[in-house]
Design a protein around this motif. Sequence first.
Motif, PDB file in Angstrom:
ATOM      1  N   LEU A 163      -8.510   7.212  -5.685  1.00  0.00           N
ATOM      2  CA  LEU A 163      -7.580   7.475  -6.785  1.00  0.00           C
ATOM      3  C   LEU A 163      -6.130   7.244  -6.357  1.00  0.00           C
ATOM      4  CD1 LEU A 163      -9.182  10.624  -8.414  1.00  0.00           C
ATOM      5  CD2 LEU A 163      -9.060   8.322  -9.353  1.00  0.00           C
ATOM      6  N   LEU A 164      -5.800   7.591  -5.121  1.00  0.00           N
ATOM      7  CA  LEU A 164      -4.453   7.345  -4.620  1.00  0.00           C
ATOM      8  C   LEU A 164      -4.171   5.847  -4.544  1.00  0.00           C
ATOM      9  CD1 LEU A 164      -1.803   8.345  -3.361  1.00  0.00           C
ATOM     10  CD2 LEU A 164      -2.964   8.299  -1.152  1.00  0.00           C
ATOM     11  N   VAL A 165      -5.134   5.070  -4.070  1.00  0.00           N
ATOM     12  CA  VAL A 165      -4.965   3.617  -4.003  1.00  0.00           C
ATOM     13  C   VAL A 165      -4.824   3.040  -5.410  1.00  0.00           C
ATOM     14  CG1 VAL A 165      -6.141   1.477  -3.364  1.00  0.00           C
ATOM     15  CG2 VAL A 165      -6.092   3.388  -1.776  1.00  0.00           C
ATOM     16  N   ALA A 166      -5.585   3.570  -6.361  1.00  0.00           N
ATOM     17  CA  ALA A 166      -5.468   3.102  -7.743  1.00  0.00           C
ATOM     18  C   ALA A 166      -4.096   3.424  -8.321  1.00  0.00           C
ATOM     19  CB  ALA A 166      -6.566   3.730  -8.596  1.00  0.00           C
ATOM     20  N   LEU A 167      -3.552   4.583  -7.977  1.00  0.00           N
ATOM     21  CA  LEU A 167      -2.215   4.949  -8.447  1.00  0.00           C
ATOM     22  C   LEU A 167      -1.158   4.020  -7.863  1.00  0.00           C
ATOM     23  CD1 LEU A 167      -0.466   7.017  -9.996  1.00  0.00           C
ATOM     24  CD2 LEU A 167      -0.380   8.343  -7.898  1.00  0.00           C
ATOM     25  N   ILE A 168      -1.279   3.710  -6.590  1.00  0.00           N
ATOM     26  CA  ILE A 168      -0.329   2.786  -5.960  1.00  0.00           C
ATOM     27  C   ILE A 168      -0.461   1.395  -6.577  1.00  0.00           C
ATOM     28  CG2 ILE A 168       0.269   1.643  -3.792  1.00  0.00           C
ATOM     29  CD1 ILE A 168      -0.577   4.236  -2.373  1.00  0.00           C
ATOM     30  N   GLY A 169      -1.692   0.962  -6.838  1.00  0.00           N
ATOM     31  CA  GLY A 169      -1.902  -0.334  -7.482  1.00  0.00           C
ATOM     32  C   GLY A 169      -1.330  -0.381  -8.887  1.00  0.00           C
ATOM     33  N   ALA A 170      -1.466   0.713  -9.630  1.00  0.00           N
ATOM     34  CA  ALA A 170      -0.911   0.753 -10.984  1.00  0.00           C
ATOM     35  C   ALA A 170       0.606   0.671 -10.956  1.00  0.00           C
ATOM     36  CB  ALA A 170      -1.362   2.029 -11.688  1.00  0.00           C
ATOM     37  N   ILE A 171       1.216   1.319  -9.982  1.00  0.00           N
ATOM     38  CA  ILE A 171       2.677   1.237  -9.865  1.00  0.00           C
ATOM     39  C   ILE A 171       3.100  -0.176  -9.478  1.00  0.00           C
ATOM     40  CG2 ILE A 171       4.638   2.033  -8.487  1.00  0.00           C
ATOM     41  CD1 ILE A 171       3.337   4.787  -8.483  1.00  0.00           C
ATOM     42  N   ALA A 172       2.341  -0.814  -8.590  1.00  0.00           N
ATOM     43  CA  ALA A 172       2.675  -2.180  -8.186  1.00  0.00           C
ATOM     44  C   ALA A 172       2.537  -3.147  -9.358  1.00  0.00           C
ATOM     45  CB  ALA A 172       1.778  -2.611  -7.030  1.00  0.00           C
ATOM     46  N   VAL A 173       1.500  -2.975 -10.175  1.00  0.00           N
ATOM     47  CA  VAL A 173       1.313  -3.841 -11.339  1.00  0.00           C
ATOM     48  C   VAL A 173       2.400  -3.582 -12.377  1.00  0.00           C
ATOM     49  CG1 VAL A 173      -0.232  -4.287 -13.293  1.00  0.00           C
ATOM     50  CG2 VAL A 173      -1.147  -4.174 -10.983  1.00  0.00           C
TER      51      VAL A 173
END
Length: 176
Positions: A163-173
């Motif tokens: 979930l943390l990696v998904a949050l970082i990916g969402a911010i990057a996108v």
Amino acid sequence: MNLPGPIHDFLLVFLGSGLILGGLGVVLLPNPIYSAFSLGFVLVCISLFYILLNSYFVAAAQLLIYVGAINVLIIFAVMFMNGSEYYKDFHLWTIGDGVTSVVCTGLFISLITTIPDMSWYGIIWTTKSNQILEQDLITNSQQIGVHLSTDFFLPFELVSIILLVALIGAIAVARQ
């Protein structure tokens, strides 16, 4: 920590008031940066509670994961946003604020009336040969809590990392 009773009680009251004030700061401060810093203060107070409860590993994990990673990520995300758009149409009180305050007040009153009537000693934990025996586990939520903290601890932590990696990916996108 093995502290004398009055000092321990004072620290509990001090940290509890810090939690309440920090939580109010998260909700009531209009600037999102100040709210994020207030959230960091709340998370530090929670880790200090763990230290008072002689749970040093959980306190260190709380500081490293939530304060050191999650809260810093939230602060960076808030800083990347354009802060001037929040103050263009700033109204002191809206209909949504009124509905939210009514719902939160109702939840608070229901918690205040429910907590004193709760039987907090429904679970009896005994340790025997390094195993936690479950006695009087009535509800499914109690059984889920026991299994998440014993049998499924590693998968539970792996899901939190995903979930943390998904949050970082969402911010990057979102930045692109």
